[in-house]
Design an enzyme around this catalytic site. Structure first.
Site, mmCIF file in Angstrom:
data_model
loop_
_atom_site.group_PDB
_atom_site.id
_atom_site.type_symbol
_atom_site.label_atom_id
_atom_site.label_comp_id
_atom_site.label_asym_id
_atom_site.label_seq_id
_atom_site.Cartn_x
_atom_site.Cartn_y
_atom_site.Cartn_z
ATOM 1 N N GLU A 1 0.853 -1.194 0.000
ATOM 2 C CA GLU A 1 0.000 0.000 0.000
ATOM 3 C C GLU A 1 0.890 1.245 0.000
ATOM 4 O OE1 GLU A 1 -2.841 0.315 3.197
ATOM 5 O OE2 GLU A 1 -3.697 2.127 2.346
ATOM 6 N N ALA B 1 2.011 -0.163 10.775
ATOM 7 C CA ALA B 1 1.709 -1.552 10.455
ATOM 8 C C ALA B 1 0.896 -1.596 9.176
ATOM 9 C CB ALA B 1 0.921 -2.192 11.582
ATOM 10 N N GLU C 1 -2.220 -3.932 7.020
ATOM 11 C CA GLU C 1 -3.302 -4.896 7.199
ATOM 12 C C GLU C 1 -3.406 -5.970 6.119
ATOM 13 O OE1 GLU C 1 -3.720 -1.567 6.432
ATOM 14 O OE2 GLU C 1 -5.360 -1.286 5.024
ATOM 15 N N HIS D 1 -6.466 -2.044 15.241
ATOM 16 C CA HIS D 1 -6.718 -1.290 14.003
ATOM 17 C C HIS D 1 -6.498 -2.181 12.774
ATOM 18 C CE1 HIS D 1 -6.609 2.426 11.448
ATOM 19 N NE2 HIS D 1 -5.823 1.653 10.710
ATOM 20 N N GLU D 2 -5.345 -2.831 12.731
ATOM 21 C CA GLU D 2 -5.045 -3.652 11.548
ATOM 22 C C GLU D 2 -6.007 -4.833 11.469
ATOM 23 O OE1 GLU D 2 -3.209 -2.074 9.658
ATOM 24 O OE2 GLU D 2 -2.257 -0.770 11.130
ATOM 25 N N HIS E 1 -9.322 -3.809 10.041
ATOM 26 C CA HIS E 1 -9.292 -3.603 8.589
ATOM 27 C C HIS E 1 -9.765 -4.846 7.833
ATOM 28 C CE1 HIS E 1 -7.794 0.323 7.600
ATOM 29 N NE2 HIS E 1 -6.609 0.187 8.161
ATOM 30 N N GLU F 1 -9.792 4.144 6.291
ATOM 31 C CA GLU F 1 -8.954 4.610 7.406
ATOM 32 C C GLU F 1 -9.755 5.368 8.472
ATOM 33 O OE1 GLU F 1 -6.370 3.277 7.953
ATOM 34 O OE2 GLU F 1 -5.612 2.571 6.029
HETATM 35 N N1 B3K Z 1 -2.935 1.013 5.672
HETATM 36 C C1 B3K Z 1 -1.639 1.179 6.273
HETATM 37 C C2 B3K Z 1 -0.949 2.429 5.856
HETATM 38 C C3 B3K Z 1 -0.264 2.362 4.551
HETATM 39 C C4 B3K Z 1 0.546 3.607 4.298
HETATM 40 C C5 B3K Z 1 1.118 3.642 2.922
HETATM 41 N N2 B3K Z 1 1.965 4.797 2.709
HETATM 42 C C6 B3K Z 1 -1.706 1.115 7.761
HETATM 43 C C7 B3K Z 1 -3.002 1.434 8.364
HETATM 44 O O1 B3K Z 1 -3.528 2.513 8.277
HETATM 45 O O2 B3K Z 1 -3.577 0.566 8.946
HETATM 46 ZN ZN ZN Z 2 -5.475 1.800 8.768
#
Ligand code: B3K
Ligand code: ZN
Length: 880
Positions: free
Chosen positions: A125, A266, A268, A301-302, A305, A324
């Protein structure tokens, strides 16, 4: 930079993909410098056939392209500007096979496939998958992944990818392989691969439908004993999501891998989360209560997701807040249940007010759903994440818990397996509520912080309280004129003795939620028996600034009696702010700083309060942050803000020395360290007392006995929370003693990277003179490397983004230092380089001399011939 220069792209230009990829079969043959990737994509036209197929690919060597297993001659495709374009495709479904070679060891950007401590890991990501193979790298292309990882048996005994392990074996040439299959179609940004010499701890979770999930945390062997807290956090998060949102986990395994080199907290990835080791590893002697809480929150959080982000993903990156903002809201609610709801709310509101409002007021300001961007990595911001979560919270407040939950159920039911938009989310809420939310959606499209002006008039004859509320939002890049926002305003009333007056609220009779939708609106509250004190914007019910002329007496009443803990805390902050700002004026005129006795009185009451939660009291004891104070000033004077706040702390420490010491000693405990909300709250309050006791005055004077108390806590503490707190106060109070303890600390912990980060933070955050020289020296210390983002954040971001009085030294040396660091970092890791730039983007907020000095540095960076898209976008927008 080898990557092509990117143009600004716009949400309004969105078009659906020309081709879909139903399946992708990957074979990754690992090698540090030359990893070979063979990807077979099962493609079909998404509508019109015969179009060229456009795949993204960057920083890779293209070896071979096949269509339906026949190698293409070079006239059938082109590979330039990070795009592989294939022509002459059949009208029916077909396969494309792409063979590429990549260099994980040379990947310092930590995007795509790279090495961390000799282990392979990925970060895809937002657009990192294209650095692994050629693929339509956009989240609305969702595919079923089958991944075969091939690696050396000695170097890589562990071979992981998303989903379930379906095959593994020996290749007879010193290598082995593992094949993983993920049955859930996903965008390529959720792809993950991990390989190396790792150990794991194991546990399980039984879902509410009685499926047993195998839980594993993979780490380097030296960290095996530090995973227990993370595992318990994962189990708590899984249970909580079932109970609160009815969401159950869907694969047979859930794996977490901790790595030291990671650009953020982190990631997900489906079934295989990759974590910055900071958010996994903890032992009482190496991690603080704040770390423990952070680990629990990020693991949750992760995990959350999996439903909000993975099962339902984003159609395009403009919709980033869809996953997010919503997932931050979910993790905030989880942490509120794990620790204390009021304390969590105060923490989150503080982030918005101290940092997100500043982003809103700067050149990078953007709506929760940005209309355009150059580099999406620059939009993983407090606005998208935290303001996005506030937008969800407003929906929660407007709809009420049950209706909101129904809205969530509708969202999951309608969109499972799809890539959708923020509008789809709001539509699900509309369906649950039975009312339209058109005006509310302005929160997604308009940037900036609305400011509310409030006037309250009481009419004793009519027993009416009239609240006049006007809203105004300053112009930002995307729009000069703003339409009025729609927001809930939670309000309560107190009589002169501090008792709450019933005003007929729906949830509790003491709080009523008014809806503000006009530019200016009049609310009449009737049957009010006596002139009330208004408790406005309870629980921070909307992410706005409030201008409301309340007397010191009213604020003191709210601070002592408000039943809304957020406003009780905030009233104290407002009083503190008032006194601080008044003294900043005096300081700037060269007058001595005086402490208002009402502030001392309020703090004395807090120290004697045995009824309130110690964690809450610890927050209430704190003076407003330097950031929040600065925001109230037309021109920020960082030295004055720091000096007055510092002197206040010293004067409070002297005025309440006895009370602080009494409470400090009463809060001591012989029990061994445990991370529980109650124990952490006790430690926070105790260390809050110590902080005041050890605050030196502006001439640097401090009672040696108090300094000794700090040294003693550092030497005898059995846990990192107490030792680090004491060390921080000593380091900021006395240079000689601080240096001695820092040397001791480094000698004890130099082999533990996460503790070394704390050591760097202590150096960089030191507010005593000479810090910049010491920080500069540390950039070449063996314990520091520019290649590790945690080290960079600890040293450089701590100094430049939090140590305002030192960083903004009038000679501009801090600015030159930061520009030098950004220029160096940009050659290694553009994402991190762009993040580091944030303090320079705020140049308009400072005096004319500082403005010139900061702009000079921005111009110097902007003038460099080769600059990443990441840094270029921030510099150009800052100077525009
Ligand atoms: N989704 C990732 C963040 C990715 C950042 C890319 N530059 C972590 C999070 O928000 O859970
Ligand atoms: Zn996130």
């Amino acid at each position: 930079m080898v990557t092509a220069i990117k143009k600004e792209i716009f949400l309004k230009d969105y078009t659906p993909p020309a081709y879909l990829v139903d399946r992708i079969d990957l074979r990754v043959e690992l090698d540090p410098q030359a990893t070979r990737v063979r990807a077979t994509l099962s493609c079909r036209a998404n509508g019109q056939t015969g179009q060229p197929l456009v795949l993204n690919g960057k920083r890779l060597e293209l070896v071979r392209v096949e269509v339906d297993e026949t190698e293409l001659t070079s006239d059938r495709y082109s590979f330039a500007d990070d795009l592989l374009i294939i022509l002459g495709l059949p009208g029916r479904p077909f396969t494309v096979t792409v063979e590429t070679v990549i260099n994980p060891a040379g990947n310092t950007a930590l995007e795509g496939l790279y090495l961390s401590s000799g282990n392979y890991c990925t970060q895809c990501e937002a657009e990192g998958f294209r650095a692994i193979t050629c693929f339509p790298d956009r989240p609305d292309v969702m595919s079923v992944f089958t991944t075969t990882v091939v690696g050396d048996k000695t170097a890589c005994p562990v071979l992981l990818a998303n989903g379930n392990l379906v095959d593994s074996g020996d290749l007879g040439d010193g290598r082995h392989y593992a094949t993983w299959h993920d049955p859930f179609p996903k965008p390529c940004y959720l792809f993950a691969l991990v390989a190396g010499n790792l150990v794991h701890i194991r546990d399980s979770f039984t879902t509410r439908s009685s499926r047993i999930v195998d839980l594993r945390i993979y780490v380097e062997e030296r960290n095996q004993d530090k995973c227990g807290h993370a595992m318990r956090a994962l189990q708590k998060a899984m249970r909580w999501d079932e109970e609160r949102f009815g969401r159950e986990y869907d694969l047979d395994t859930f794996m977490i891998v901790a790595v030291d080199d990671f650009n953020m907290g982190a990631m997900e990835n489906k079934g295989l989360n990759v974590f910055n080791s900071k958010y996994v590893l903890a032992l009482p002697e190496t991690a603080t209560d704040v770390d423990y809480e952070g680990i629990e929150g990020v693991i949750a959080h992760e995990y959350f997701h999996n439903w909000t982000g993975n099962r339902i993903t984003c159609r395009d990156w403009f919709q980033l807040s869809l996953k997010e903002g919503l997932t931050v809201f979910r993790d905030q609610e989880f942490t509120a249940d794990m620790i204390s709801r009021p304390v969590k709310r105060i923490q989150d509101a503080n982030i918005i007010r101290s940092f997100q409002f500043r982003e809103d007021a700067g050149p990078m300001a953007h709506p929760v759903r940005p209309p355009s961007f150059v580099e999406i990595n620059n939009f993983y911001t407090l606005t998208v994440y935290n303001k996005g979560a506030e937008v969800i919270r407003m929906l929660y407040t407007l709809l009420g818990p049950q209706t909101f939950r129904r809205g969530m159920d509708i969202y999951f039911e309608r969109h499972d397996g799809q890539a959708v938009t923020c509008d789809d989310f709001v539509a699900a809420m509309e369906a649950a509520w039975g009312r339209e939310l058109d005006q509310f959606k302005r929160w997604y499209s308009q940037a900036g912080t609305p400011e509310l002006t409030v006037e309250a008039t009481y009419d004793p004859a009519a027993r009416h309280l009239v609240l006049e509320v006007a809203q105004n939002c300053p112009p930002t890049r995307e729009a000069a004129e703003k339409e009025p926002f729609y927001m809930p305003l939670a309000v309560g009333l107190l009589d002169e003795t501090g008792r709450s007056l019933p005003i007929g609220g729906a949830v509790d009779s003491a709080t009523r939620t008014l809806i503000l939708s006009e530019r200016s609106q009049r609310f009449v509250l009737d049957e009010i028996p006596t002139k009330p004190t208004v408790s406005f914007l309870r629980n921070f019910s909307a992410p706005v600034k409030v201008v409301f002329a309340q007397s010191d007496e009213e604020l003191s009443r709210l601070m002592a009696h408000d039943t809304d803990p957020f406003n009780r805390w905030d009233a104290g902050q407002q009083l503190g702010l008032r006194y601080l700002l008044a003294q900043i004026d005096r300081f700037q005129n060269g007058d001595a700083i005086e402490l208002d006795q009402r502030l001392v009185h309020g703090l004395r009451n807090l120290l004697a309060d045995d009824d309130s939660d110690p964690a809450f009291l610890a927050m209430a004891l704190l003076l407003p942050t330097e950031n929040w104070i600065g925001q109230q000033m037309t021109t920020i004077d960082p030295v004055a803000v720091f000096s007055v706040r510092q002197q206040f702390r010293a004067l409070i420490g002297r005025a309440l020395c006895a009370e602080l010491q009494t409470r400090y000693h009463r809060l001591s405990s012989d029990a061994p360290y445990r991370y529980t909300a109650a124990d952490a709250g006790r430690r926070a309050l105790r260390n809050g007392c110590l902080a005041y006791l050890l605050a030196p005055d502006l001439s640097g004077l401090l009672d040696p006995e108090l300094l000794a108390l700090g040294v003693q806590q550092y030497r005898t503490g059995d846990n990192m929370t107490d030792r680090l707190a004491a060390l921080t106060y000593v380091v900021n109070a006395d240079l000689d003693t601080g240096t001695e303890l820092l040397t001791d600390f480094h000698a004890q912990w130099r082999h533990d990277p996460l503790v070394v980060d704390k050591w760097l933070i202590l150096h960089a955050g030191c507010t005593l003179p000479g810090t910049l020289d010491r920080v500069r020296g540390l950039t070449v210390h063996p314990s520091f490397t520019h290649k590790n983002p945690n080290k960079v954040r600890s040293l450089i971001a701590t100094f430049c983004a939090t140590n305002h009085s030192q960083f903004h030294a009038a000679d501009g040396a801090g600015y030159v230092f930061l520009a030098d660091q950004v220029i160096l970092l940009d050659t290694l890791n553009p994402q991190i380089a762009a993040r580091m730039l944030a303090p320079l983007t705020q140049w308009r907020r400072y005096d004319a001399d500082r403005q010139v000095l900061i702009r000079e540095q921005l111009t110097r960076i902007g003038g460099l011939p080769s600059l990443s898209n990441d840094v270029r976008e921030v510099v150009e927008k800052s100077l525009a």
